[in-house]
Design a protein around this motif. Structure first.
Motif, mmCIF file in Angstrom:
data_model
loop_
_atom_site.group_PDB
_atom_site.id
_atom_site.type_symbol
_atom_site.label_atom_id
_atom_site.label_comp_id
_atom_site.label_asym_id
_atom_site.label_seq_id
_atom_site.Cartn_x
_atom_site.Cartn_y
_atom_site.Cartn_z
ATOM 1 N N UNK A 1 10.571 6.528 7.209
ATOM 2 C CA UNK A 1 9.398 6.066 6.455
ATOM 3 C C UNK A 1 9.050 4.652 6.874
ATOM 4 N N UNK A 2 7.775 4.319 6.677
ATOM 5 C CA UNK A 2 7.290 2.966 6.947
ATOM 6 C C UNK A 2 6.470 2.499 5.757
ATOM 7 N N UNK A 3 6.511 1.193 5.528
ATOM 8 C CA UNK A 3 5.724 0.601 4.447
ATOM 9 C C UNK A 3 5.626 -0.896 4.698
ATOM 10 N N UNK A 4 4.772 -1.554 3.916
ATOM 11 C CA UNK A 4 4.621 -3.012 4.026
ATOM 12 C C UNK A 4 4.830 -3.623 2.655
ATOM 13 N N UNK B 1 0.860 -1.184 0.000
ATOM 14 C CA UNK B 1 0.000 0.000 0.000
ATOM 15 C C UNK B 1 0.889 1.224 0.000
ATOM 16 N N UNK B 2 0.310 2.395 0.009
ATOM 17 C CA UNK B 2 1.095 3.629 -0.012
ATOM 18 C C UNK B 2 2.009 3.707 1.214
ATOM 19 N N UNK B 3 3.179 4.302 1.023
ATOM 20 C CA UNK B 3 4.133 4.472 2.122
ATOM 21 C C UNK B 3 3.656 5.593 3.035
ATOM 22 N N UNK B 4 4.132 5.580 4.277
ATOM 23 C CA UNK B 4 3.764 6.625 5.240
ATOM 24 C C UNK B 4 5.018 7.135 5.942
ATOM 25 N N UNK B 5 5.001 8.422 6.326
ATOM 26 C CA UNK B 5 6.144 8.940 7.080
ATOM 27 C C UNK B 5 6.206 8.293 8.455
ATOM 28 N N UNK C 1 13.166 9.687 2.019
ATOM 29 C CA UNK C 1 12.598 10.619 1.041
ATOM 30 C C UNK C 1 12.246 9.890 -0.244
ATOM 31 N N UNK C 2 13.146 9.021 -0.715
ATOM 32 C CA UNK C 2 12.878 8.251 -1.934
ATOM 33 C C UNK C 2 11.683 7.320 -1.740
ATOM 34 N N UNK C 3 11.597 6.678 -0.589
ATOM 35 C CA UNK C 3 10.480 5.766 -0.301
ATOM 36 C C UNK C 3 9.159 6.531 -0.313
ATOM 37 N N UNK C 4 9.140 7.693 0.313
ATOM 38 C CA UNK C 4 7.896 8.457 0.434
ATOM 39 C C UNK C 4 7.447 9.093 -0.882
ATOM 40 N N UNK C 5 8.396 9.437 -1.763
ATOM 41 C CA UNK C 5 8.037 10.206 -2.952
ATOM 42 C C UNK C 5 8.138 9.443 -4.268
ATOM 43 N N UNK C 6 8.835 8.305 -4.277
ATOM 44 C CA UNK C 6 9.056 7.619 -5.547
ATOM 45 C C UNK C 6 8.325 6.287 -5.696
ATOM 46 N N UNK D 1 5.111 -8.063 5.391
ATOM 47 C CA UNK D 1 6.162 -7.697 6.332
ATOM 48 C C UNK D 1 6.244 -6.180 6.473
ATOM 49 N N UNK D 2 6.051 -5.669 7.691
ATOM 50 C CA UNK D 2 6.248 -4.239 7.917
ATOM 51 C C UNK D 2 7.737 -3.893 7.786
ATOM 52 N N UNK D 3 8.015 -2.742 7.188
ATOM 53 C CA UNK D 3 9.395 -2.301 6.989
ATOM 54 C C UNK D 3 9.535 -0.865 7.464
ATOM 55 N N UNK D 4 10.725 -0.537 7.915
ATOM 56 C CA UNK D 4 11.014 0.824 8.346
ATOM 57 C C UNK D 4 12.343 1.290 7.787
ATOM 58 N N UNK D 5 12.414 2.583 7.460
ATOM 59 C CA UNK D 5 13.632 3.195 6.934
ATOM 60 C C UNK D 5 13.972 4.366 7.833
ATOM 61 N N UNK D 6 15.218 4.413 8.316
ATOM 62 C CA UNK D 6 15.637 5.525 9.173
ATOM 63 C C UNK D 6 16.620 6.461 8.493
ATOM 64 N N UNK D 7 17.185 6.070 7.362
ATOM 65 C CA UNK D 7 18.086 6.947 6.615
ATOM 66 C C UNK D 7 17.242 8.022 5.927
#
Length: 163
Positions: A27-30, A15-19, A56-61, A45-51
């Protein structure tokens, strides 16, 4: 953590990524991971990005149904209330989601993933066309609530034919 402990998974953006915070620096996404064609092997699987740059790439691309390869470390729960999630360190887009070029089709038809299956929902009819992710025709379900029966019959045919 040792880089040798990292795992690599391919999956589809669920689904869409979320901050992950107010500033969008995380960012967080599944992702839906399906290592085999068996639906019982599939997991979300829930995923998280801290970099911040990767976030930014996850949220916008990224858009739902993009096929991704994620690398990271599995975070196991420390208490029964904690979730299992993947701390993502690198991410690559293997395939982008198909874009619908006809503006009318955006509002009248939808592609939906069910593990290794893709369903075509058309607003003009109750029937749902179903294919495998590789493009093999599965069949047409007369109504959306009958997709499960169609997939079960298809999987039965596949198991008896040895494919």
């Amino acid at each position: 953590m040792d880089t040798n402990d990292a795992i690599v998974l391919d999956g589809f953006l669920e689904e869409a990524t979320v901050p992950g915070d107010l500033h969008g620096s995380t960012a967080r996404f599944r992702i839906t991971v399906s290592p085999t064609d068996e639906r019982t092997d599939e997991m979300v699987l829930p995923c998280g990005v801290t970099d911040p740059e990767l976030a930014h790439a996850v949220l916008h691309d990224l858009v739902p149904v993009d096929k991704l390869r994620v690398t990271g470390h599995l975070r196991r729960p420390r208490t029964p209330d904690d979730p299992v999630w993947l701390a993502v360190t690198t991410l690559a887009v293997l395939e982008t989601a198909p874009l619908l070029t006809d503006p009318g089709a955006v509002t009248t038809a939808v592609l939906e993933r069910y593990g290794p299956y893709v369903c075509w929902f058309d607003a003009d009819t109750d029937a749902v066309d179903v294919f495998t992710e590789t493009g093999t025709w599965v069949g047409t379900a007369p109504a959306p609530d009958e997709i499960g029966d169609l997939l079960e019959a298809f999987e039965q045919r596949q198991s008896t034919s040895g494919e």
